[in-house]
Structure formats: structure tokens, C-alpha cells
Design a protein around this motif. Sequence first.
Motif, PDB file in Angstrom:
ATOM      1  N   ALA B 147       0.817  -1.227   0.000  1.00 52.25           N
ATOM      2  CA  ALA B 147       0.000   0.000   0.000  1.00 52.25           C
ATOM      3  C   ALA B 147       0.845   1.270   0.000  1.00 52.25           C
ATOM      4  CB  ALA B 147      -0.923   0.000   1.217  1.00 52.25           C
ATOM      5  N   LYS B 148       2.066   1.183   0.493  1.00 49.67           N
ATOM      6  CA  LYS B 148       2.909   2.386   0.635  1.00 49.67           C
ATOM      7  C   LYS B 148       3.127   3.091  -0.700  1.00 49.67           C
ATOM      8  CE  LYS B 148       5.544   1.489   4.773  1.00 49.67           C
ATOM      9  NZ  LYS B 148       6.753   0.905   5.323  1.00 49.67           N
ATOM     10  N   GLY B 149       2.943   4.388  -0.673  1.00 48.12           N
ATOM     11  CA  GLY B 149       3.226   5.200  -1.853  1.00 48.12           C
ATOM     12  C   GLY B 149       2.161   5.130  -2.937  1.00 48.12           C
ATOM     13  N   LYS B 150       1.087   4.393  -2.702  1.00 47.80           N
ATOM     14  CA  LYS B 150       0.038   4.261  -3.717  1.00 47.80           C
ATOM     15  C   LYS B 150      -0.899   5.481  -3.683  1.00 47.80           C
ATOM     16  CE  LYS B 150       0.028  -0.394  -5.085  1.00 47.80           C
ATOM     17  NZ  LYS B 150       1.435  -0.655  -4.939  1.00 47.80           N
ATOM     18  N   SER B 151      -1.504   5.759  -4.834  1.00 48.13           N
ATOM     19  CA  SER B 151      -2.510   6.822  -4.901  1.00 48.13           C
ATOM     20  C   SER B 151      -3.834   6.283  -4.354  1.00 48.13           C
ATOM     21  CB  SER B 151      -2.707   7.260  -6.347  1.00 48.13           C
ATOM     22  OG  SER B 151      -3.286   6.184  -7.074  1.00 48.13           O
ATOM     23  N   THR B 152      -4.796   7.173  -4.166  1.00 45.50           N
ATOM     24  CA  THR B 152      -6.117   6.744  -3.673  1.00 45.50           C
ATOM     25  C   THR B 152      -6.716   5.697  -4.597  1.00 45.50           C
ATOM     26  OG1 THR B 152      -6.403   9.019  -2.944  1.00 45.50           O
ATOM     27  CG2 THR B 152      -8.341   7.620  -2.869  1.00 45.50           C
ATOM     28  N   MET B 155      -4.956   2.400  -4.264  1.00 45.11           N
ATOM     29  CA  MET B 155      -5.322   1.740  -2.995  1.00 45.11           C
ATOM     30  C   MET B 155      -6.724   1.149  -3.078  1.00 45.11           C
ATOM     31  SD  MET B 155      -3.901   3.446   0.386  1.00 45.11           S
ATOM     32  CE  MET B 155      -2.236   4.036   0.598  1.00 45.11           C
ATOM     33  N   ARG B 156      -7.605   1.877  -3.761  1.00 47.63           N
ATOM     34  CA  ARG B 156      -8.973   1.386  -3.918  1.00 47.63           C
ATOM     35  C   ARG B 156      -8.939   0.029  -4.641  1.00 47.63           C
ATOM     36  NH1 ARG B 156     -11.352   5.824  -6.137  1.00 47.63           N
ATOM     37  NH2 ARG B 156     -11.790   6.581  -4.064  1.00 47.63           N
ATOM     38  N   PHE B 159      -7.378  -2.759  -2.310  1.00 52.28           N
ATOM     39  CA  PHE B 159      -8.270  -3.252  -1.259  1.00 52.28           C
ATOM     40  C   PHE B 159      -9.618  -3.734  -1.815  1.00 52.28           C
ATOM     41  CE2 PHE B 159      -5.251  -0.821   1.240  1.00 52.28           C
ATOM     42  CZ  PHE B 159      -5.031  -1.643   2.320  1.00 52.28           C
ATOM     43  N   ILE B 161     -12.037  -2.102  -3.329  1.00 53.50           N
ATOM     44  CA  ILE B 161     -13.181  -1.216  -3.073  1.00 53.50           C
ATOM     45  C   ILE B 161     -13.748  -0.820  -4.437  1.00 53.50           C
ATOM     46  CG2 ILE B 161     -13.963   0.922  -1.960  1.00 53.50           C
ATOM     47  CD1 ILE B 161     -12.647  -1.013   0.033  1.00 53.50           C
ATOM     48  N   TRP B 175      -4.407  17.585   2.936  1.00 48.60           N
ATOM     49  CA  TRP B 175      -3.555  18.108   1.867  1.00 48.60           C
ATOM     50  C   TRP B 175      -2.939  16.999   1.028  1.00 48.60           C
ATOM     51  CZ3 TRP B 175      -2.014  16.975   6.681  1.00 48.60           C
ATOM     52  CH2 TRP B 175      -0.795  16.336   6.844  1.00 48.60           C
ATOM     53  N   ASP B 176      -2.772  15.820   1.624  1.00 47.35           N
ATOM     54  CA  ASP B 176      -2.010  14.769   0.962  1.00 47.35           C
ATOM     55  C   ASP B 176      -2.933  13.737   0.329  1.00 47.35           C
ATOM     56  OD1 ASP B 176       0.378  13.795   0.165  1.00 47.35           O
ATOM     57  OD2 ASP B 176       0.713  12.572   1.931  1.00 47.35           O
ATOM     58  N   ASP B 177      -4.049  14.183  -0.234  1.00 46.17           N
ATOM     59  CA  ASP B 177      -5.006  13.204  -0.751  1.00 46.17           C
ATOM     60  C   ASP B 177      -4.875  13.046  -2.259  1.00 46.17           C
ATOM     61  OD1 ASP B 177      -5.806  15.767  -1.226  1.00 46.17           O
ATOM     62  OD2 ASP B 177      -7.871  15.451  -0.643  1.00 46.17           O
TER      63      ASP B 177
END
Lengths: 208, 177
Positions: B147-152, B155-156, B159, B161, B175-177
Amino acid sequence: MPVVVMENIIGLLDFRSVLTLRQVCRDFWNFIDDLKDSKLPDSKLKGLTLTVRKGRKLEFKIEYFDGSIDIIEYMENSRTYKEKITNLENSNFLDVAIQNDLKWILKFQRGSSDLFEIGMDLQAVYLRPEDEQLYQDVIEQLSNCMNRKIKTKKLQIWANKNSEFLSIIQIVDPKFVVELNFRPRFFAFETDEISKTEQWKMAKVFGF
Amino acid sequence: MAPKKNSAKRPQPSTPKPSAPARIVKVQSSDGHILQADVRALLLSSTLAATIKGYDDENKPLEKLEVNNVVGFTLKLVLEWCEKHKEDDPAIAQAEKDKKNIFIPSWDRHFLTKLPMGNLFDLITAAYHLDITGLINYGCKTVANSAKGKSTEEMRELFGIPEPWEQPSTSTATWDD
């Protein structure tokens, strides 16, 4: 997945990945919001500088012990981070900066940082009345909305009146304070009230 | 000076010891699959170890262990992992439990990263139900590394989703989204 397992995974992530994970779905959002701070990874925050700039801009400079730096700029209706501009729509940008982002920055802080500074840019003498107003608003928000004490060894504040020094000094955790630096702008600095605070009593080094 | 090996931090690989003949028992999954396992491998699970001890204390013959909350496919993975680690010192896994820097040995890294994420989640959940500390440690660390360093969006996908969601209207995320 069991709660304990999810907590375990989150504890093994870096704090930026936790913030990203929080965006993925409602369940993660709620889960991370409800987590105890001790279950979150340490951001290893070294320094945090809040600077008001010309044109009603507020900048957060966040330094980490690994040498990396984040800079976030807020202005009317927008937030800029790494060239990505987020439209804040109808949200007040100061609320976003102080009540949302700063809250999250501090939520990941485990140990003490070296520096917390609130100031104006070096060209402060040219700030317009609306910039001065923003600075006062920043001070007011910080003193009214912080639900946790900031852990820092050194506090540096620029202020327009003694009451602003008094407001800000009280948002800092006295257990960690070593150095206090006061930068009065156009007024005589008085220690009468400030010297009664725990933060003043705990500090070892003073700068004026 | 020759560099020192930092062996204290890393789990030692399983070393074969001269040992008694394997005691094999049957293990039944929640969906009725019957597998076989060496009791020494099963002892890595605190839950199963307690059950086995109960049989041994009462001198009852142990023919079949029932694992009611793990399906056959996942149970097979659990048993494969336990078989590989049956000679491990359990103290190593316990010592790593709350550490941030968990070293994953190469066999485990290969074993865990080849699994689709859904299977890995099932395996970690099974390890949690069966209380297998080492497998929980390595499994969680593998997910975190993925998961590290992945974008939203990444990550979706990771996982599983299905759809983006609408964040609360009062929120501006971070801010970091």
C-alpha cells in the motif's frame, strides 16, 4: 478484516499512506478517524512554520526528521500542495488549514518537534491591511480551535500585541518547551502576563 | 574490519533438528475439507495448541481437529506456512509483534506476495483467528508494503473497493489526498 489486524496494518504504514487510505472509502475514513493516536504511525515532525504572505496567503512549511519538506499554500478558495490545486469551494480556507490540516499534522506527531513558528514573510512591512487581518485571524483560530497542545522545543512568534503572544504560548505543551522567541512588531514587549504561564516557567532560553 | 552481521534483528531460518517422527493429525476446515498436518506445525497456532494440549492432558487420541472459521483453501495456505515454520522459535515472532521494521524472509515474501490481495486478507484473518503471531506479522507487513506510496485510486484497487465515494460535504479531506 478484524479490527486488530487493520490497526496493525495501519501502524506499519507511513503517515502519508494512512492519509491516502482514509480517502479510499467511508469505512476506512471512519476507522482512521476513530483510531487512537497511539495506533497511528509517527510523522517524525521536525518543524512547522506558519507564514502569512502578501495577498491573503497562508503557508505551512512542514519539515521532517528524514530531511523531507512539505509546503502547503492556502488562499481564498484553494489549497496548493506539490503543484496540485484543490478547490475548497465554499469552505473557509483558514478553517481548512487550522481545523482540518493542522489537526491531522499534529495527530501523527509522537515526539517533540524542534520548532513551531508563526510569522509573516520577510517583506512583512509591506503587508496590506487584509494580510494583517489574516494574521490576526490565524492567531485567533490557533488559540481558540486547537484541541491538543503542540509539542515543540522551540517556539517563535511574531505578534502585533502582547495578548497575541499570550494566546499562542498557551497552545504549546509546557513539558517540551526549551526556548521561547518573541518578535514584537511595532510595540513594547511586556512579560507581566506571559511570565505567569507554565510555558515561560519551563523554558530555559528566551529571545526577544 | 569485516562488517558485522546484524543477525540479532533477523529471524533465523528454520534449521532441521534431529527430532522424533512426525505426529500427523487431520484438520477439517469450515467447509468440510480434510487436510493433514504435523502437530509441531499446528503448535504455531496458540488456539490449536491449546486444543491439542487438552487432548494430550486427558490422554485422548487426537484424530481430527476442526477449524470452524477458516475455509479449506485458506486453511491449506495456513498449514503450508506453518509447516515451513514448524522449527521456528516462537519468541522471534513475539519479539517482532509490535515492531515497525519487520524483516520478511525471502521464502515468506515469495509465498505472501504471490497471493491475490483477497486471499492474503483471508490468510491474515485466519492467522488472527488461529493466533499465529508470525503469520500475522508477515502478512500485515506485506499488505503495508503493497500500500505504501500508492494513490487513492491504486489503494482502492488494492483493497478491492468497487466505487469512489462521496466524502462528507463538511470535509475537505487532507492536503495529501
